[in-house]
Structure formats: structure tokens, C-alpha cells
Write a protein that holds these residues in place. Structure first.
Motif, PDB file in Angstrom:
ATOM      1  N   ASP A 248      18.224  -5.009 -29.042  1.00  0.00           N
ATOM      2  CA  ASP A 248      17.843  -6.341 -28.584  1.00  0.00           C
ATOM      3  C   ASP A 248      16.971  -6.318 -27.328  1.00  0.00           C
ATOM      4  O   ASP A 248      16.640  -7.376 -26.779  1.00  0.00           O
ATOM      5  CB  ASP A 248      19.102  -7.177 -28.295  1.00  0.00           C
ATOM      6  CG  ASP A 248      19.943  -7.398 -29.539  1.00  0.00           C
ATOM      7  OD1 ASP A 248      19.349  -7.493 -30.629  1.00  0.00           O
ATOM      8  OD2 ASP A 248      21.179  -7.446 -29.424  1.00  0.00           O
TER       9      ASP A 248
ATOM     10  N   GLU B  14      13.982  -6.536 -26.116  1.00  0.00           N
ATOM     11  CA  GLU B  14      12.619  -6.926 -26.490  1.00  0.00           C
ATOM     12  C   GLU B  14      11.697  -6.845 -25.279  1.00  0.00           C
ATOM     13  O   GLU B  14      12.065  -7.180 -24.162  1.00  0.00           O
ATOM     14  CB  GLU B  14      12.634  -8.360 -27.039  1.00  0.00           C
ATOM     15  CG  GLU B  14      11.267  -8.856 -27.490  1.00  0.00           C
ATOM     16  CD  GLU B  14      11.300 -10.314 -27.901  1.00  0.00           C
ATOM     17  OE1 GLU B  14      10.219 -10.856 -28.191  1.00  0.00           O
ATOM     18  OE2 GLU B  14      12.394 -10.908 -27.901  1.00  0.00           O
ATOM     19  N   VAL B  15      10.463  -6.387 -25.519  1.00  0.00           N
ATOM     20  CA  VAL B  15       9.435  -6.380 -24.487  1.00  0.00           C
ATOM     21  C   VAL B  15       8.186  -7.045 -25.054  1.00  0.00           C
ATOM     22  O   VAL B  15       8.015  -7.111 -26.275  1.00  0.00           O
ATOM     23  CB  VAL B  15       9.096  -4.942 -24.023  1.00  0.00           C
ATOM     24  CG1 VAL B  15      10.296  -4.295 -23.351  1.00  0.00           C
ATOM     25  CG2 VAL B  15       8.595  -4.086 -25.179  1.00  0.00           C
ATOM     26  N   PRO B  16       7.292  -7.545 -24.199  1.00  0.00           N
ATOM     27  CA  PRO B  16       6.021  -8.080 -24.717  1.00  0.00           C
ATOM     28  C   PRO B  16       5.267  -7.003 -25.484  1.00  0.00           C
ATOM     29  O   PRO B  16       5.390  -5.804 -25.187  1.00  0.00           O
ATOM     30  CB  PRO B  16       5.271  -8.469 -23.431  1.00  0.00           C
ATOM     31  CG  PRO B  16       6.318  -8.621 -22.384  1.00  0.00           C
ATOM     32  CD  PRO B  16       7.401  -7.643 -22.736  1.00  0.00           C
TER      33      PRO B  16
ATOM     34  N   HIS C 239      12.604 -14.569 -21.737  1.00  0.00           N
ATOM     35  CA  HIS C 239      12.599 -14.352 -23.185  1.00  0.00           C
ATOM     36  C   HIS C 239      12.762 -12.889 -23.575  1.00  0.00           C
ATOM     37  O   HIS C 239      13.222 -12.586 -24.673  1.00  0.00           O
ATOM     38  CB  HIS C 239      11.294 -14.892 -23.790  1.00  0.00           C
ATOM     39  CG  HIS C 239      11.146 -16.377 -23.666  1.00  0.00           C
ATOM     40  ND1 HIS C 239      12.002 -17.269 -24.256  1.00  0.00           N
ATOM     41  CD2 HIS C 239      10.238 -17.126 -22.990  1.00  0.00           C
ATOM     42  CE1 HIS C 239      11.633 -18.512 -23.975  1.00  0.00           C
ATOM     43  NE2 HIS C 239      10.572 -18.446 -23.195  1.00  0.00           N
ATOM     44  N   THR C 240      12.352 -11.979 -22.718  1.00  0.00           N
ATOM     45  CA  THR C 240      12.397 -10.561 -23.060  1.00  0.00           C
ATOM     46  C   THR C 240      13.137  -9.786 -21.972  1.00  0.00           C
ATOM     47  O   THR C 240      13.393 -10.293 -20.881  1.00  0.00           O
ATOM     48  CB  THR C 240      10.975  -9.979 -23.197  1.00  0.00           C
ATOM     49  OG1 THR C 240      10.356  -9.940 -21.894  1.00  0.00           O
ATOM     50  CG2 THR C 240      10.117 -10.807 -24.133  1.00  0.00           C
ATOM     51  N   ALA C 241      13.468  -8.530 -22.306  1.00  0.00           N
ATOM     52  CA  ALA C 241      14.090  -7.664 -21.306  1.00  0.00           C
ATOM     53  C   ALA C 241      13.179  -7.496 -20.100  1.00  0.00           C
ATOM     54  O   ALA C 241      13.637  -7.388 -18.957  1.00  0.00           O
ATOM     55  CB  ALA C 241      14.398  -6.302 -21.936  1.00  0.00           C
ATOM     56  N   TYR C 242      11.882  -7.494 -20.325  1.00  0.00           N
ATOM     57  CA  TYR C 242      10.912  -7.393 -19.230  1.00  0.00           C
ATOM     58  C   TYR C 242      11.024  -8.611 -18.318  1.00  0.00           C
ATOM     59  O   TYR C 242      11.005  -8.485 -17.085  1.00  0.00           O
ATOM     60  CB  TYR C 242       9.510  -7.278 -19.822  1.00  0.00           C
ATOM     61  CG  TYR C 242       8.412  -7.103 -18.793  1.00  0.00           C
ATOM     62  CD1 TYR C 242       8.279  -5.910 -18.093  1.00  0.00           C
ATOM     63  CD2 TYR C 242       7.500  -8.122 -18.556  1.00  0.00           C
ATOM     64  CE1 TYR C 242       7.271  -5.741 -17.163  1.00  0.00           C
ATOM     65  CE2 TYR C 242       6.490  -7.966 -17.626  1.00  0.00           C
ATOM     66  CZ  TYR C 242       6.374  -6.768 -16.934  1.00  0.00           C
ATOM     67  OH  TYR C 242       5.382  -6.616 -16.012  1.00  0.00           O
ATOM     68  N   ASP C 243      11.155  -9.814 -18.895  1.00  0.00           N
ATOM     69  CA  ASP C 243      11.331 -11.026 -18.089  1.00  0.00           C
ATOM     70  C   ASP C 243      12.599 -10.938 -17.240  1.00  0.00           C
ATOM     71  O   ASP C 243      12.632 -11.395 -16.094  1.00  0.00           O
ATOM     72  CB  ASP C 243      11.414 -12.266 -18.979  1.00  0.00           C
ATOM     73  CG  ASP C 243      10.123 -12.575 -19.705  1.00  0.00           C
ATOM     74  OD1 ASP C 243       9.054 -12.206 -19.203  1.00  0.00           O
ATOM     75  OD2 ASP C 243      10.197 -13.185 -20.797  1.00  0.00           O
TER      76      ASP C 243
END
Length: 365
Positions: free
Chosen positions: A163, A165-167, A295-299
Motif C-alpha cells: 500500500d 503508493e508513490v507518485p 494521498h501517497t506515502a510520499y505525501d
């Protein structure tokens, strides 16, 4: 005498809205326009945050009355085109890191900004983070003698599991994605600012987590030497399981200084002591951005809002430079020249990793 508010256009609707927008407002800017790729998302976020203009066309934002400056919070492979257009339009610019695709591109951006005579800053907000700023000040003041050994270590499991997620761009090396640019660029700037320029590096850039289709690293392991004679190690992974592991430590001829969360400690012949943060380096408590922007792990790396206060100080410095007002030397702001220097180190790291870890002289780059 009060000065008119400077107008800024923010390019990028992710980190641009999470951090740049509130920080520039906190610093007294009027956010005049938001520029993004997706018309619906850009319009929705502009309306939500009270930004009067939403564009997918950068030229339209640059032509807008009252836009004095541009701040660029987009993927690294897009920076050069945006920055070159902004400085050609006579706008002052803040550009995120990693600064460019490579050092040659970075030098082109610096030269263009210098020809245009505009203020240009690099988005190295953590120069104003309290503990990092205090560490740099203590070392400059000789608190540990001459620095000799440096260790920067961070393991955080943000990109593990199905789960995480990254851009899309973040997973592609060709687009400037990966953990080296995302995280090591901050450390490289901090080391240059605190310990001196890099003389050379030996590095590896593994992909630890099983992420099908990803071509960019989630881990870096760098041995370095500075021109001032400091030997050091930078190691970090966002793709490992387990509890976080964090160390920032510099040892010198008379003592050692290290960071524990937002505290700085010094140890020497007189024992260990925590150093009080001076008033000019103190920051207010973090303000978390709206959770629905994550929205993503990066965020989620920005979910606690720890970069808003330092970024506000960066933006305030930017405004002062535009107005021609004096700014403090400690912390010293980073310009596009720092972007070139940092990009040179990143290029050397990638060259070393591609050759199996051979030593690469940064001066030769």
C-alpha cells in the motif's frame, strides 16, 4: 514603513499546497495564482485555499498582474523549463530540490537567473529547522573543535508494503525520482553549509523494497570526504521494515555534537549537556496540513507539518532579499549556486553507484 505585499504564483498542487502555500502566506506574500497540470484539481484547490487564479498554463500565470515571484514545487525533471520561463519573465524564483536533472542543467538555470538579475533561492527549508540551524552554529563557533567525523543515518519504513503508493514520477530514475534526491539532497546541503564542500564520494543506490516497475532507488549509502578534512557517512532507506533509526552526529577534536529530535547535545571533557535553542532559531509548533491532501506515502512524509515553520522563514528571507533588506548570515540562505553545488554531488553519487562504488572526485564533476 509598511511595504506592499509581494504576489507569488505557486507551481505545483501537491507539496505546493501542503507547504508552500501556507508558508508563503505566513511570510506575508499574497498568493495570486496556482498552476497545475490537472485543470479540475487545480481549480478545486485554488478555490479551497482562496487563491484567485487557477491555471494549467504557466505563461498565463507569469503574465498576471501582481505576480512578482514564482515558487516551484513540481517533479525535478520539470524544474528547468519552469525556472527558465519564470526568470525570462523577470520573476524572482524559489525552486525545490533536487534542483535539476544534472549539474549542467543546474548551471544553465543559475546563469539565466543571474542574467535576469532576479532573486533566486533553493528550497532548502531545513537550514531554518531549529536543531539543524543550532548544530551548524555550534560547529561554526568551535564547540567541538575541528570537525573530523560525521554520521547521518535515517531508516524509516515509508515505502514498504503493497500500500506504499508513490507518485508515478517518483519511481522513475529518469524523472529525478528516488530517495537520493528526495532526502539526501537535504543532507548534502546541510553538510555543505555546516562542514564544507564535498571533495569526493563512494556510493551505492540499492532498491531494497520489492516494488515492481520502480527504477529509482529507495536507499542510499554514501561515504564522503569534505575539502575541510571531514570523513563521513550518509545512509538512509525508506524501503526497510522495522522501527525508525535516526542519527545525526559530528565528532571533532574537542567534542561531539548530535541531534535528538529537536534537541542538540554536546559532549566533551566537561560531560554531556543539552544546548538551549536561542530565540532567533526557535520555531513555533508544527501545524499539520489537512489530512485529505495526503494521498501517497510520499505525501505522508509531510503529514506532521514540520516543514511549514522553516519554510516560512525561507519565504520571509526571500521577501527581504526582493525588497533589498538585510538578512541574517546564520542560517545563511541557499541560492541557485548552492543548487549547482548540490547537484554536482548528486551527480557524483550516481556516477559512483553506477560504477560499483568507485571513488568519484566531486571537483572533477
Amino acid at each position: 514603513m509598511a511595504q506592499d505585499k509581494l504576489g507569488v504564483a505557486i507551481v505545483g498542487t501537491g507539496f505546493g499546497c501542503i507547504t508552500h502555500l501556507p508558508a508563503f502566506r505566513d511570510a506575508g506574500f499574497e498568493v495570486r495564482a496556482l498552476v497545475g497540470r490537472d485543470p479540475k484539481r487545480t481549480a478545486e484547490r485554488a478555490e479551497r485555499f482562496g487563491v484567485p487564479h487557477a491555471f494549467t498554463d504557466l505563461a498565463a500565470a507569469l503574465a498576471l498582474d501582481g505576480v512578482d515571484a514564482v515558487t516551484v514545487a513540481t517533479p525535478p525533471h520539470t524544474h528547468a523549463e519552469i525556472v527558465l520561463a519564470a526568470v525570462a519573465a523577470g520573476k524572482h524564483v524559489v525552486c525545490e530540490k533536487p534542483f535539476a536533472g544534472d549539474a549542467d542543467q543546474a548551471r544553465t538555470m543559475l546563469a539565466a537567473a543571474e542574467r535576469a538579475g532576479v532573486v533566486h533561492l533553493l528550497g532548502t527549508e531545513f537550514r531554518w529547522q531549529s536543531s539543524q540551524a543550532l548544530l551548524a552554529r555550534l560547529i561554526a563557533a568551535g564547540a567541538i573543535g575541528e570537525p573530523r567525523l560525521a554520521t547521518w543515518l535515517l531508516h524509516i519504513p515509508v515505502l514498504t508494503g503493497p500500500d506504499a503508493e508513490v507518485p508515478a514520477w517518483w519511481g522513475r530514475a529518469e524523472d529525478g525520482g528516488g530517495w537520493l534526491g528526495a532526502h539526501a539532497s537535504h543532507w548534502i546541503d546541510q553538510i555543505r553549509h555546516t562542514l564544507g564542500e564535498f571533495a569526493g564520494v563512494s556510493a551505492g543506490l540499492p532498491l531494497v523494497a520489492d516494488r515492481p516497475g520502480q527504477t529509482a532507488e529507495d536507499t542510499f549509502n554514501i561515504r564522503f570526504r569534505t575539502v575541510t578534512g571531514v570523513e563521513g557517512t550518509l545512509q538512509s532507506s525508506a524501503g526497510i521494515y522495522g522501527p525508525p533509526l535516526i542519527t545525526t552526529r559530528v565528532a571533532g577534536t574537542h567534542g561531539t555534537a548530535w541531534v535528538e529530535f529537536d534537541d542538540v547535545w554536546v559532549a566533551d571533557a566537561n560531560g554531556d549537556r543539552r544546548v538551549e535553542t536561542p530565540a532567533d532559531l526557535a520555531n513555533p509548533d508544527p501545524v499539520a496540513p489537512p489530512s485529505d491532501l495526503m494521498h501517497t506515502a510520499y505525501d505522508l512524509l509531510h503529514s506532521m507539518g514540520i516543514d511549514r515553520a522553516p519554510y516560512t522563514k525561507l519565504a520571509a528571507t526571500f521577501a527581504a532579499l526582493i525588497h533589498g533588506d538585510p538578512v541574517p548570515d546564520s542560517p545563511r540562505h541557499a541560492t541557485f549556486a548552492d543548487g549547482v553545488a548540490g547537484q554536482t554531488v548528486l551527480d557524483a553519487v550516481r556516477a559512483s553507484a553506477a560504477s560499483g562504488g568507485r571513488w568519484v572526485d566531486c571537483a572533477e564533476r
